[in-house]
Design a protein around this motif. Structure first.
Motif, PDB file in Angstrom:
ATOM      1  N   VAL A 100      43.184  10.329  -1.801  1.00 27.10           N
ATOM      2  CA  VAL A 100      43.235  11.769  -2.109  1.00 27.10           C
ATOM      3  C   VAL A 100      44.129  12.983  -1.480  1.00 27.10           C
ATOM      4  O   VAL A 100      45.071  13.662  -2.222  1.00 27.10           O
ATOM      5  CB  VAL A 100      42.619  13.029  -3.101  1.00 27.10           C
ATOM      6  N   ILE A 101      43.747  13.162  -0.345  1.00 25.85           N
ATOM      7  CA  ILE A 101      44.236  14.286  -0.273  1.00 25.85           C
ATOM      8  C   ILE A 101      46.033  13.333   0.426  1.00 25.85           C
ATOM      9  O   ILE A 101      46.673  14.767   0.521  1.00 25.85           O
ATOM     10  CB  ILE A 101      43.474  14.139   1.489  1.00 25.85           C
ATOM     11  N   SER A 102      45.731  12.369   1.350  1.00 25.63           N
ATOM     12  CA  SER A 102      46.786  12.078   1.091  1.00 25.63           C
ATOM     13  C   SER A 102      48.355  11.769   0.190  1.00 25.63           C
ATOM     14  O   SER A 102      49.759  12.368   0.573  1.00 25.63           O
ATOM     15  CB  SER A 102      47.089  10.680   2.094  1.00 25.63           C
ATOM     16  N   LYS A 103      47.338  12.172  -0.785  1.00 28.43           N
ATOM     17  CA  LYS A 103      48.965  12.242  -2.533  1.00 28.43           C
ATOM     18  C   LYS A 103      49.038  13.650  -2.681  1.00 28.43           C
ATOM     19  O   LYS A 103      49.896  13.261  -2.584  1.00 28.43           O
ATOM     20  CB  LYS A 103      47.958  11.205  -3.677  1.00 28.43           C
ATOM     21  N   ILE A 104      47.893  14.522  -2.265  1.00 33.18           N
ATOM     22  CA  ILE A 104      48.191  15.859  -2.574  1.00 33.18           C
ATOM     23  C   ILE A 104      48.961  16.581  -1.375  1.00 33.18           C
ATOM     24  O   ILE A 104      49.700  17.237  -1.534  1.00 33.18           O
ATOM     25  CB  ILE A 104      46.616  16.924  -2.561  1.00 33.18           C
ATOM     26  N   ALA A 105      48.719  15.249  -0.067  1.00 32.81           N
ATOM     27  CA  ALA A 105      49.828  16.260   1.248  1.00 32.81           C
ATOM     28  C   ALA A 105      51.475  16.193   0.998  1.00 32.81           C
ATOM     29  O   ALA A 105      52.174  16.815   1.576  1.00 32.81           O
ATOM     30  CB  ALA A 105      49.311  15.228   2.454  1.00 32.81           C
ATOM     31  N   VAL A 106      51.544  15.512  -0.384  1.00 33.41           N
ATOM     32  CA  VAL A 106      53.293  14.834  -0.518  1.00 33.41           C
ATOM     33  C   VAL A 106      53.827  16.357  -0.856  1.00 33.41           C
ATOM     34  O   VAL A 106      55.180  16.534  -0.262  1.00 33.41           O
ATOM     35  CB  VAL A 106      53.537  13.858  -1.120  1.00 33.41           C
ATOM     36  N   ALA A 142      51.834  19.297  -0.632  1.00 32.76           N
ATOM     37  CA  ALA A 142      51.188  20.279   0.105  1.00 32.76           C
ATOM     38  C   ALA A 142      50.534  20.047   1.753  1.00 32.76           C
ATOM     39  O   ALA A 142      49.587  20.641   1.274  1.00 32.76           O
ATOM     40  CB  ALA A 142      50.406  21.577  -0.362  1.00 32.76           C
ATOM     41  N   PRO A 143      51.485  19.709   2.315  1.00 30.58           N
ATOM     42  CA  PRO A 143      51.200  18.602   3.714  1.00 30.58           C
ATOM     43  C   PRO A 143      50.406  19.845   4.408  1.00 30.58           C
ATOM     44  O   PRO A 143      49.017  19.254   4.968  1.00 30.58           O
ATOM     45  CB  PRO A 143      51.518  18.576   4.337  1.00 30.58           C
ATOM     46  N   MET A 144      50.259  20.834   4.466  1.00 30.78           N
ATOM     47  CA  MET A 144      49.462  21.904   5.054  1.00 30.78           C
ATOM     48  C   MET A 144      48.023  21.827   4.516  1.00 30.78           C
ATOM     49  O   MET A 144      47.065  22.224   5.642  1.00 30.78           O
ATOM     50  CB  MET A 144      49.857  23.338   5.290  1.00 30.78           C
ATOM     51  N   PHE A 145      47.886  22.148   3.475  1.00 37.18           N
ATOM     52  CA  PHE A 145      46.902  22.075   2.758  1.00 37.18           C
ATOM     53  C   PHE A 145      45.660  21.400   1.869  1.00 37.18           C
ATOM     54  O   PHE A 145      44.970  22.215   1.529  1.00 37.18           O
ATOM     55  CB  PHE A 145      47.362  24.329   1.195  1.00 37.18           C
ATOM     56  N   ALA A 146      46.459  20.295   2.121  1.00 34.68           N
ATOM     57  CA  ALA A 146      45.916  19.424   0.889  1.00 34.68           C
ATOM     58  C   ALA A 146      44.211  19.123   1.131  1.00 34.68           C
ATOM     59  O   ALA A 146      43.790  19.288   0.205  1.00 34.68           O
ATOM     60  CB  ALA A 146      46.544  17.639   1.044  1.00 34.68           C
ATOM     61  N   LYS A 147      44.081  19.031   2.787  1.00 37.12           N
ATOM     62  CA  LYS A 147      42.356  18.839   3.114  1.00 37.12           C
ATOM     63  C   LYS A 147      41.777  20.109   3.019  1.00 37.12           C
ATOM     64  O   LYS A 147      40.128  20.257   2.293  1.00 37.12           O
ATOM     65  CB  LYS A 147      42.091  18.495   4.719  1.00 37.12           C
ATOM     66  N   ALA A 148      42.157  21.060   2.819  1.00 37.90           N
ATOM     67  CA  ALA A 148      41.484  22.486   2.817  1.00 37.90           C
ATOM     68  C   ALA A 148      41.337  22.640   1.330  1.00 37.90           C
ATOM     69  O   ALA A 148      39.921  22.883   1.158  1.00 37.90           O
ATOM     70  CB  ALA A 148      42.233  23.603   3.102  1.00 37.90           C
ATOM     71  N   LEU A 149      42.429  21.670   0.276  1.00 41.46           N
ATOM     72  CA  LEU A 149      42.184  22.182  -0.550  1.00 41.46           C
ATOM     73  C   LEU A 149      40.922  21.566  -1.321  1.00 41.46           C
ATOM     74  O   LEU A 149      40.203  21.691  -2.281  1.00 41.46           O
ATOM     75  CB  LEU A 149      43.335  21.909  -2.088  1.00 41.46           C
ATOM     76  N   VAL A 150      40.921  20.108  -0.965  1.00 43.36           N
ATOM     77  CA  VAL A 150      40.249  19.357  -1.298  1.00 43.36           C
ATOM     78  C   VAL A 150      38.577  19.473  -1.232  1.00 43.36           C
ATOM     79  O   VAL A 150      37.408  18.926  -1.222  1.00 43.36           O
ATOM     80  CB  VAL A 150      40.426  17.843  -1.616  1.00 43.36           C
ATOM     81  N   ASP A 151      38.155  19.827   0.410  1.00 40.50           N
ATOM     82  CA  ASP A 151      37.242  20.562   0.919  1.00 40.50           C
ATOM     83  C   ASP A 151      36.557  21.685   0.096  1.00 40.50           C
ATOM     84  O   ASP A 151      35.643  21.883  -0.019  1.00 40.50           O
ATOM     85  CB  ASP A 151      37.314  21.301   2.660  1.00 40.50           C
ATOM     86  N   MET A 152      37.463  22.708  -0.610  1.00 40.76           N
ATOM     87  CA  MET A 152      37.273  24.037  -1.084  1.00 40.76           C
ATOM     88  C   MET A 152      36.440  23.264  -2.314  1.00 40.76           C
ATOM     89  O   MET A 152      35.131  23.465  -2.209  1.00 40.76           O
ATOM     90  CB  MET A 152      38.023  24.427  -1.587  1.00 40.76           C
ATOM     91  N   GLY A 153      37.016  22.047  -2.995  1.00 36.39           N
ATOM     92  CA  GLY A 153      36.089  21.662  -4.434  1.00 36.39           C
ATOM     93  C   GLY A 153      35.397  21.431  -3.954  1.00 36.39           C
ATOM     94  O   GLY A 153      34.293  21.499  -4.706  1.00 36.39           O
ATOM     95  N   LEU A 154      35.094  20.435  -3.155  1.00 35.55           N
ATOM     96  CA  LEU A 154      33.840  19.455  -2.574  1.00 35.55           C
ATOM     97  C   LEU A 154      32.417  21.115  -2.005  1.00 35.55           C
ATOM     98  O   LEU A 154      31.587  20.558  -2.888  1.00 35.55           O
ATOM     99  CB  LEU A 154      34.116  18.655  -1.154  1.00 35.55           C
TER     100      LEU A 154
END
Ligand SMILES: Nc1ncnc2c1ncn2[C@@H]1O[C@H](COP(=O)(O)OP(=O)(O)O)[C@@H](O)[C@H]1O
Ligand SMILES: [Mg+2]
Lengths: 127, 449
Positions: free
Chosen positions: B9-15, B17-29
């Motif tokens: 999921v992160i790699s898809k979002i990184a397309v 928003a590369p800088m924020f993908a991980k942060a976005l998913v982590d916040m959700g979790l």
């Protein structure tokens, strides 16, 4: 006519004792019965038998213990162990034979097998 | 599993928003109190919908890059001519800003028919999805009429939304779902196997407990009936009833015996044995029975078998049961036959097979083959415990049992199944049987440690 063998049947189950009488008396055998090992041993002390059949699980004195005592009293007494649990590895059978049993048979036994063993033992003796 | 999903999921979002993908998913979790390891596909779906996407949109808006996430509109007049088109839309479908979008020459958006229904058929809303190959995008399109004060249609407006990212995330989640389901099924099968074993153990225990109690009454019933039958003339009217009592008592005797065999499997110990010797011992017990019925026993032993850790008594039970079944099957096929017993050493395992030239096993029987008490034999002849015992023993030896069978009627009914799946398991997969003669072959494989 030759004198037929005296057989002692030691079993706590009335059905089994009755069966032996019903089967063997018409064939000319004398059948005596005892309701447990202790009574069986007492009878062997007093009288002699050609064959003793011994059930395994009995109150007061079990078959194997009775076998030991009987063999002390009469080392040559043929004893057939008549067990109601089977014994695939023949461990129990070997034990019993070590204690001096002639053989082991397992309930429910077919009557031909009983007759065969009786003939085997009495025939062997008369030879 | 969770971590795979998280990463993809992160790699898809990184397309986007590369800088924020991980942060976005982590916040959700974090909001749901989950970790990358524990999150399930459905939870992830929810997090994407409710947490990641709204934030992603905001982020993109704020970054002034609305065009990248792909939203935009096209306005048509009532003649169906384009009045205005957002550059974002042009970009989405691969047009340069200065290029003209004309649905008569380029209908990548498949907008002609929906537009027609809005302008000419009074349709209030049309919503559809279109996927374009060049460039590769999936668009959600919604359109409706533009009306003047008199409620007269003056044109149409169509909004476009790029669904590509969401779609690919969904596919990703579907993949994970599939994987999850597969694992789940495997787990279930394993559970079934365990349950089957437990069932056997329970039957065995029960039998062991009552056998002594049952054997005494059976001995009495059997004994009296046999004595009486012997004393009666064939013509006596009581002969038949007494024979019946005898026969049924014998049947009980057999059942108790089979049940007892179960109680024994749970106790016995393992030691290194020569399989050929054990099997040969079992065959000598079967041989008389087979000979009497004109059935040949063929030993096809591998004389270079290494010793294997096994319970000799149980292995013999397996062979005796398989051979007894083979004899029955040959008798049923009403012709002379033969049984071939083969041992063979393979890399890491020993294979034992028992094959017969008997009647074969029909599909509906195959499903229940290893179930306790399943039998097709006539009342009193079969107890249905043979194969379940075999199965139990093979399991205890960490082996597998497979069956190939061929019916005399045609090749299409042949199958191959294995105990890897369970007795009665509808997922048993079957391949075509081998050979052209009807018959059945049971193959047992025992691992060499
Ligand atoms: N070699 C075989 N050929 C054909 N059918 C077989 C064979 N082995 C087993 N079966 C089928 O599987 C059933 C179950 O076998 P089993 O568990 O040994 O019980 P039983 O032999 O007491 O019926 C049999 O009744 C028979 O229908
Ligand atoms: Mg069978």
């Amino acid at each position: 006519m030759e004198k037929k063998a005296r057989i002692l049947m030691v079993d706590d189950e009335q059905g089994i004792r009755d069966l032996f009488k019903f089967l063997l008396e018409p064939l000319g055998y004398q059948v005596f019965t005892a309701i447990d090992g202790l009574e069986g041993v007492e009878m062997v002390k007093k009288e002699s038998f050609d064959i003793v059949f011994l059930d395994v699980h009995m109150p007061r004195m079990r078959g194997p213990e009775a076998l030991k005592v009987i063999k002390q009293l009469r080392p040559n007494q043929p004893v057939v162990i008549f067990s109601s649990s089977s014994d695939p590895k023949h461990i129990f059978e070997e034990e019993a034979k070590k204690l001096g049993a002639y053989t082991c048979i397992y309930k429910p036994v077919e009557i031909d097998e009983i007759l065969k063993i009786i003939e085997e033992i009495t025939g062997r003796e008369s030879e | 599993m969770g971590k795979d999903l998280y990463n993809s999921v992160i790699s898809k979002i990184a397309v986007i928003a590369p800088m924020f993908a991980k942060a976005l998913v982590d916040m959700g979790l974090e909001k749901y109190g989950l970790t990358p390891y524990t999150v399930t596909p459905s939870q992830m779906k929810r997090i994407i919908d409710e947490e990641v996407f709204p934030k992603l949109k905001n982020f993109i808006k704020e970054a002034g890059a609305l065009e990248t996430i792909g939203g935009g509109k096209i306005v048509f007049n009532n003649k169906g001519e384009v009045v205005s088109i957002d550059n974002a839309v042009k970009k989405l479908i691969g047009l340069q800003p200065e290029m003209v979008f004309n649905i008569t020459s380029n209908d990548k958006l498949q907008i002609k028919a929906p537009l027609n229904s809005v302008l000419n058929e009074n349709k209030e809303v049309v919503i559809y999805e279109v996927s374009i190959k060049e460039p590769n995008v999936i668009l959600n399109i919604a359109g409706g009429p533009v009306k003047d004060g008199d409620n007269k249609i003056t044109g149409a407006m169509f909004f476009l939304q790029d669904m590509t990212l969401r779609k690919s995330l969904e596919t990703e989640i579907d993949n994970v779902y599939e994987k999850l389901e597969r694992t789940n099924n495997e787990l279930k099968t394993a559970q079934n196997v365990a349950m089957q074993s437990e069932k056997m153990a329970a039957i065995g225990q029960l039998a062991g407990g009552v056998a002594h109690e049952i054997n005494n009454p059976i001995a009495v019933i059997l004994g009296f009936s046999q004595v009486l039958t012997k004393r009666l003339l064939e013509s006596d009217a009581n002969c038949m009833p007494l024979r019946s009592i005898e026969r049924e008592a014998l049947r009980c005797k057999k059942l108790v015996n089979d049940l007892l065999t179960f109680s024994r499997t749970s106790k016995s110990s393992m030691e290194p044995i020569d399989l050929n010797v054990a099997i040969d011992g079992a065959l000598s017990l079967v041989e008389t029975k087979a000979k009497m019925r004109n059935i040949g026993l063929i030993r096809n032993f591998d004389d270079k078998l290494p010793n294997i850790t096994a319970n000799s008594n149980q292995i013999q039970q397996v062979i005796i049961n398989l051979c007894n079944n083979a004899i029955d099957a040959i008798l049923e096929s009403a012709s002379d036959g033969q049984i071939t017993i083969t041992t063979k050493c393979h890399d890491g395992f020993i294979e034992i097979s028992v094959s017969d030239t008997g009647s074969g096993i029909p599909e509906e029987v195959r499903k229940h083959l290893f179930e306790p008490f399943f039998t097709t034999k006539e009342v009193g002849k079969g107890t249905g415990l043979g194969l379940s015992l075999v199965y139990e023993i093979v399991q205890k030896h960490k082996g597998t049992i497979e069956v190939e069978s061929k019916l005399p009627v045609g090749p299409d009914l042949s199958f191959k199944g294995s105990s890897g799946s369970l007795p009665g398991d509808p997922d048993l997969s079957f391949k075509g049987g081998s050979g052209s003669l009807p018959g059945t072959k049971f193959v047992v494989k025992l691992p060499l440690e």
